[in-house]
Design a protein around this motif. Structure first.
Motif, short mmCIF file in Angstrom:
data_model
loop_
_atom_site.label_atom_id
_atom_site.label_comp_id
_atom_site.label_asym_id
_atom_site.label_seq_id
_atom_site.Cartn_x
_atom_site.Cartn_y
_atom_site.Cartn_z
N ASP A 118 -56.16 -4.44 24.67
CA ASP A 118 -56.16 -3.37 25.65
C ASP A 118 -54.71 -3.01 26.01
OD1 ASP A 118 -56.75 -1.56 27.62
OD2 ASP A 118 -57.96 -2.94 28.81
N PRO A 119 -54.24 -1.81 25.67
CA PRO A 119 -52.85 -1.46 25.95
C PRO A 119 -52.56 -1.29 27.43
CG PRO A 119 -53.99 0.43 25.05
CD PRO A 119 -54.94 -0.73 24.98
N ASP A 120 -53.58 -0.91 28.21
CA ASP A 120 -53.39 -0.68 29.65
C ASP A 120 -54.76 -0.66 30.30
OD1 ASP A 120 -52.82 0.15 32.22
OD2 ASP A 120 -51.68 1.91 31.63
N GLU A 121 -54.99 -1.55 31.26
CA GLU A 121 -56.30 -1.62 31.92
C GLU A 121 -56.66 -0.33 32.64
OE1 GLU A 121 -56.28 -4.98 34.52
OE2 GLU A 121 -56.13 -6.41 32.89
N GLY A 122 -55.67 0.47 32.99
CA GLY A 122 -55.93 1.71 33.71
C GLY A 122 -56.43 2.84 32.83
N LEU A 123 -56.35 2.67 31.51
CA LEU A 123 -56.78 3.72 30.58
C LEU A 123 -58.29 3.67 30.39
CD1 LEU A 123 -54.10 3.42 27.74
CD2 LEU A 123 -54.21 5.12 29.55
N VAL A 134 -57.80 4.87 25.23
CA VAL A 134 -57.41 3.78 24.33
C VAL A 134 -57.65 4.21 22.88
CG1 VAL A 134 -57.90 1.39 23.62
CG2 VAL A 134 -57.82 1.99 26.05
#
Length: 72
Positions: free
Chosen positions: A24-29, A34
């Motif tokens: 996961d590159p960013d949990e906020g995406l 993604v």
């Protein structure tokens, strides 16, 4: 006592019969963001759809499904 923890998101795809696990590159995406993020590295994801989420092994899994190269 009840303990609540946030499950890690993981993404998987299949390319030429090989399963590829993507972090996961960013949990906020969102899962769609993604998918767009990884489509720069994996061009076959430009036409992929998202399946899931499913919970397995203390993680939330999303699967990127492609239809390129298949008949039917």
């Amino acid at each position: 006592m009840l303990l609540a923890t946030q499950l890690e998101r993981k993404f998987r795809m299949e390319d030429k019969g090989q399963e590829i696990i993507l972090t996961d590159p960013d949990e906020g995406l969102s899962p769609e963001a993604v998918l767009n993020f990884y489509s720069n590295s994996y061009p076959l994801l430009t036409t992929a759809t998202i399946a899931g989420p499913t919970i397995q092994d203390d993680a939330v899994w999303f699967e990127f499904k492609t239809t390129i190269g298949t008949k039917g």
